[in-house]
Design an enzyme around this catalytic site. Structure first.
Site, PDB file in Angstrom:
ATOM      1  N   GLN A 167     -14.988   1.698   1.301  1.00  6.36           N
ATOM      2  CA  GLN A 167     -14.199   1.286   0.143  1.00  6.36           C
ATOM      3  C   GLN A 167     -13.809   2.532  -0.653  1.00  6.36           C
ATOM      4  OE1 GLN A 167     -16.232  -1.152  -2.759  1.00  6.36           O
ATOM      5  NE2 GLN A 167     -14.321  -1.959  -3.599  1.00  6.36           N
ATOM      6  N   ASN A 192     -13.518  -4.117   2.273  1.00  5.98           N
ATOM      7  CA  ASN A 192     -14.673  -3.229   2.279  1.00  5.98           C
ATOM      8  C   ASN A 192     -15.404  -3.281   0.934  1.00  5.98           C
ATOM      9  OD1 ASN A 192     -13.766  -2.241   4.835  1.00  5.98           O
ATOM     10  ND2 ASN A 192     -12.356  -0.877   3.773  1.00  5.98           N
ATOM     11  N   ASP A 232       0.848  -1.187   0.000  1.00  7.73           N
ATOM     12  CA  ASP A 232       0.000   0.000   0.000  1.00  7.73           C
ATOM     13  C   ASP A 232       0.889   1.245   0.000  1.00  7.73           C
ATOM     14  OD1 ASP A 232      -1.729   2.198   0.945  1.00  7.73           O
ATOM     15  OD2 ASP A 232      -3.184   0.639   1.393  1.00  7.73           O
ATOM     16  N   HIS A 267     -10.405  -5.582  -3.180  1.00  9.32           N
ATOM     17  CA  HIS A 267      -9.082  -5.760  -2.610  1.00  9.32           C
ATOM     18  C   HIS A 267      -9.184  -6.038  -1.115  1.00  9.32           C
ATOM     19  CE1 HIS A 267      -9.958  -1.450  -2.133  1.00  9.32           C
ATOM     20  NE2 HIS A 267      -9.102  -1.443  -1.126  1.00  9.32           N
ATOM     21  N   PHE A 268      -8.210  -6.759  -0.627  1.00  3.55           N
ATOM     22  CA  PHE A 268      -8.073  -7.079   0.791  1.00  3.55           C
ATOM     23  C   PHE A 268      -6.839  -6.365   1.333  1.00  3.55           C
ATOM     24  CE2 PHE A 268     -10.554 -10.458  -0.956  1.00  3.55           C
ATOM     25  CZ  PHE A 268     -11.349 -10.963   0.061  1.00  3.55           C
ATOM     26  N   HIS A 269      -6.946  -5.898   2.569  1.00  5.91           N
ATOM     27  CA  HIS A 269      -5.810  -5.298   3.257  1.00  5.91           C
ATOM     28  C   HIS A 269      -5.219  -6.325   4.224  1.00  5.91           C
ATOM     29  CE1 HIS A 269      -6.947  -0.998   2.312  1.00  5.91           C
ATOM     30  NE2 HIS A 269      -8.125  -1.595   2.157  1.00  5.91           N
TER      31      HIS A 269
END
Length: 229
Positions: A147, A140, A63, A153-155
């Protein structure tokens, strides 16, 4: 390389997916290749990303404004706005890689003492390789659910030892926290460490689950799918 099917030209994750295509390699290349995007007519100014993994179905990268050191995003290669839009095949790939990516990310991002602290609190086997650390996985769907980029996407958010645990539940559970700009020098060292750790995690799958487990992970069930580390 052209944008993936269904891609939105304005979507930064679609651009990353196009700039960093999958590869058949399962060995970490030199670290410089992790930040070298493909330049084509459709992407004259491709985004610079530090990519941890690139497969036919997903791409994982640091990120650019992390909540904590080692904050990684896992996005679908195809443009899917919400999790309910993901195909069965994409869902299988996300599920197969999620735990392995978490181990590689968190083990690399946290200090030895922080990882060891988790083992001291107890793992099922007590083996050193089972000690990972603490982290969030956050996903999200929609603007009202926080979001920001409308692309699934996943964090993965590692939690160092100096952050609150249960005392501040919203921060701990939902991945909230102060964001900072990614430090370039640290990011290069970190992504290199993560890629090396990911290679170890893939070998761990081979040891524990055999060649069949490895084929399931890499999607090599006679389809010749590609994977880049």
């Amino acid at each position: 390389m052209p944008l993936p099917p269904n891609a939105l030209p304005s979507c930064p994750f679609c651009a990353i997916a196009a700039a960093y295509p999958p590869s058949s390699s399962v060995s970490p290349p030199p670290s410089s290749t992790t930040t070298t995007p493909i330049t084509t007519g459709s992407l004259p100014n491709p985004p610079l990303a530090r990519v941890l993994l690139s497969t036919s179905h997903l791409v994982a990268f640091l990120d650019h404004a992390p909540i904590s050191r080692g904050h990684v995003l896992i996005a679908t290669r195809q443009h899917r706005e919400k999790l309910s839009d993901v195909s069965v095949e994409e869902g299988q790939a996300l599920g197969a890689w999620m735990g392995i990516l978490c181990r590689a990310v968190v083990t690399s991002a946290l200090s030895r003492d922080e990882v060891g602290g988790t083992k001291a609190r107890g793992t099922e086997t007590g083996a050193e390789e089972d000690a990972v650390g603490d982290w969030n996985v956050v996903q999200n769907n929609g603007a009202r659910a926080a979001q920001v980029v409308p692309h699934v996407h996943f964090h993965i958010i590692p939690r160092p030892g100096d952050v609150p645990e249960i005392k501040n539940r919203s921060w701990t559970i939902f991945g909230k926290g102060q964001r900072e700009e990614l430090d370039d020098e640290d990011a290069e060292a970190l992504i290199d460490s993560m890629r090396q750790q990911l290679a170890k995690e893939i070998e761990r799958v081979r040891r524990r689950e055999g060649e069949e487990g490895l084929r399931l992970l890499l999607g090599e069930q006679g389809k010749g799918r590609e994977c880049k580390l």
